[in-house]
Design a protein around this motif. Structure first.
Motif, mmCIF file in Angstrom:
data_model
loop_
_atom_site.group_PDB
_atom_site.id
_atom_site.type_symbol
_atom_site.label_atom_id
_atom_site.label_comp_id
_atom_site.label_asym_id
_atom_site.label_seq_id
_atom_site.Cartn_x
_atom_site.Cartn_y
_atom_site.Cartn_z
ATOM 1 N N PHE A 1 -0.542 -6.179 5.314
ATOM 2 C CA PHE A 1 -1.687 -7.078 5.321
ATOM 3 C C PHE A 1 -1.310 -8.511 4.951
ATOM 4 O O PHE A 1 -2.073 -9.432 5.218
ATOM 5 C CB PHE A 1 -2.767 -6.561 4.362
ATOM 6 C CG PHE A 1 -3.546 -5.408 4.907
ATOM 7 C CD1 PHE A 1 -4.454 -5.588 5.938
ATOM 8 C CD2 PHE A 1 -3.377 -4.134 4.389
ATOM 9 C CE1 PHE A 1 -5.183 -4.526 6.451
ATOM 10 C CE2 PHE A 1 -4.111 -3.059 4.894
ATOM 11 C CZ PHE A 1 -5.009 -3.253 5.927
ATOM 12 N N SER B 1 -0.504 -7.226 -1.308
ATOM 13 C CA SER B 1 -1.341 -6.512 -0.338
ATOM 14 C C SER B 1 -1.570 -5.048 -0.710
ATOM 15 O O SER B 1 -2.120 -4.283 0.089
ATOM 16 C CB SER B 1 -0.706 -6.590 1.052
ATOM 17 O OG SER B 1 0.580 -5.989 1.045
ATOM 18 N N ALA C 1 -5.310 -3.768 -0.610
ATOM 19 C CA ALA C 1 -5.811 -3.649 0.759
ATOM 20 C C ALA C 1 -5.257 -2.394 1.432
ATOM 21 O O ALA C 1 -5.987 -1.671 2.122
ATOM 22 C CB ALA C 1 -5.439 -4.892 1.571
ATOM 23 N N PHE D 1 -11.767 -2.333 8.894
ATOM 24 C CA PHE D 1 -11.448 -2.981 7.628
ATOM 25 C C PHE D 1 -10.183 -3.819 7.768
ATOM 26 O O PHE D 1 -10.117 -4.960 7.281
ATOM 27 C CB PHE D 1 -11.271 -1.922 6.535
ATOM 28 C CG PHE D 1 -10.680 -2.444 5.265
ATOM 29 C CD1 PHE D 1 -11.436 -3.208 4.390
ATOM 30 C CD2 PHE D 1 -9.352 -2.171 4.945
ATOM 31 C CE1 PHE D 1 -10.878 -3.704 3.206
ATOM 32 C CE2 PHE D 1 -8.793 -2.658 3.772
ATOM 33 C CZ PHE D 1 -9.550 -3.424 2.906
ATOM 34 N N ILE E 1 -9.832 -7.774 7.010
ATOM 35 C CA ILE E 1 -8.894 -8.337 6.032
ATOM 36 C C ILE E 1 -8.034 -9.415 6.680
ATOM 37 O O ILE E 1 -7.855 -10.512 6.131
ATOM 38 C CB ILE E 1 -7.997 -7.236 5.435
ATOM 39 C CG1 ILE E 1 -8.772 -6.398 4.432
ATOM 40 C CG2 ILE E 1 -6.761 -7.835 4.773
ATOM 41 C CD1 ILE E 1 -8.988 -7.051 3.089
ATOM 42 N N VAL F 1 -7.965 -13.352 5.486
ATOM 43 C CA VAL F 1 -6.754 -13.970 4.938
ATOM 44 C C VAL F 1 -6.240 -15.105 5.812
ATOM 45 O O VAL F 1 -6.011 -16.224 5.338
ATOM 46 C CB VAL F 1 -5.650 -12.910 4.742
ATOM 47 C CG1 VAL F 1 -4.326 -13.565 4.336
ATOM 48 C CG2 VAL F 1 -6.063 -11.894 3.691
ATOM 49 N N ALA G 1 -6.865 -11.749 -0.461
ATOM 50 C CA ALA G 1 -7.277 -10.349 -0.332
ATOM 51 C C ALA G 1 -6.630 -9.450 -1.374
ATOM 52 O O ALA G 1 -6.706 -8.231 -1.268
ATOM 53 C CB ALA G 1 -6.984 -9.830 1.071
ATOM 54 N N ILE H 1 -12.357 -8.006 -1.269
ATOM 55 C CA ILE H 1 -12.323 -6.726 -0.564
ATOM 56 C C ILE H 1 -13.675 -6.027 -0.662
ATOM 57 O O ILE H 1 -14.155 -5.438 0.316
ATOM 58 C CB ILE H 1 -11.178 -5.846 -1.099
ATOM 59 C CG1 ILE H 1 -9.841 -6.433 -0.623
ATOM 60 C CG2 ILE H 1 -11.333 -4.398 -0.642
ATOM 61 C CD1 ILE H 1 -8.621 -5.670 -1.044
ATOM 62 N N LEU I 1 -16.047 -7.436 1.887
ATOM 63 C CA LEU I 1 -15.703 -6.995 3.242
ATOM 64 C C LEU I 1 -16.162 -5.558 3.470
ATOM 65 O O LEU I 1 -16.657 -5.219 4.551
ATOM 66 C CB LEU I 1 -14.198 -7.120 3.481
ATOM 67 C CG LEU I 1 -13.629 -8.539 3.500
ATOM 68 C CD1 LEU I 1 -12.117 -8.506 3.642
ATOM 69 C CD2 LEU I 1 -14.244 -9.365 4.627
#
Length: 197
Positions: free
Chosen positions: A11, A88, A91, A106, A110, A114, A121, A127, A130
């Motif tokens: 991520f 990350s 995430a 998702f 993300i 970002v 994130a 998060i 989101l």
């Protein structure tokens, strides 16, 4: 034609941001299943004795210039995050907590947060918001993402990637054949179609 392609990504990888758009376009209506597999590049770099690319080095400056060009070519907004590289891990854990279809949505959310909006994130707050937009119970998912089972899932995915020889992201795997880099997606697609060359 090969029926499954594994999309290894992190991520925090700017090139993975490019790939998450192009991989879906490349394999739409082909019958190939794209398996989204987040991993932790930090672990892979550590195992290989490498350091992450940062914007204040010559390689980093080139990388982000190149990503910005690539994003424009793909009609993607690109904004260098205020915090980079960022952690990350959260995430990735949340991804593995969600059902597959929701997890892919998702992941896209993300990446947009970002690299299009510059958000951090690594933040539970970011998060959580989101997740709420995806109509899931954010508090419940965030709690489950800290379980031993989910932590093990992230470690396992990264360990399997290492065993396969994955050293960067994005990497596309068709069986044992690896294609590294967003710019190798067309080669990966041809490999799926032809079984090699």
């Amino acid at each position: 034609m090969s029926k499954e392609l594994t999309f290894y990504f992190d991520f925090s990888s700017a090139y993975s941001y490019i790939a998450q758009k192009t991989v879906e376009e490349a394999f739409a209506n082909t019958g190939v299943t794209v398996k989204w597999q987040p991993i932790l590049l930090g672990i892979i770099f550590r195992e290989n004795g490498w350091s992450p690319v940062t914007p204040d080095t010559p390689k980093g400056k080139y990388t982000f210039c190149d990503v910005a060009r690539y994003a424009r070519a793909e009609k993607l907004v690109f904004k260098l995050p205020k915090v980079f590289p960022y952690n990350s891990m959260l995430a990735a854990r949340v991804f593995y907590t969600l059902p597959e279809a929701t997890a892919v949505l998702f992941a896209k959310a993300i990446f947009h947060a970002v690299f299009a909006e510059g958000q951090d994130a690594a933040s539970q707050e970011v998060i959580g918001k989101l997740l709420q937009k995806l109509n899931v119970d954010a508090a419940n998912i965030l709690e489950k993402s800290g379980s031993d089972e989910i932590k093990a899932a992230v470690r396992s995915a990264t360990a399997i990637a290492l065993e396969k020889g994955v050293f960067g992201a994005p990497t596309f795997a068709i069986g044992d054949e690896l294609f590294w880099g967003a710019d190798r997606l067309e080669h990966a697609k041809r490999w799926c179609e032809t079984g090699g060359w």
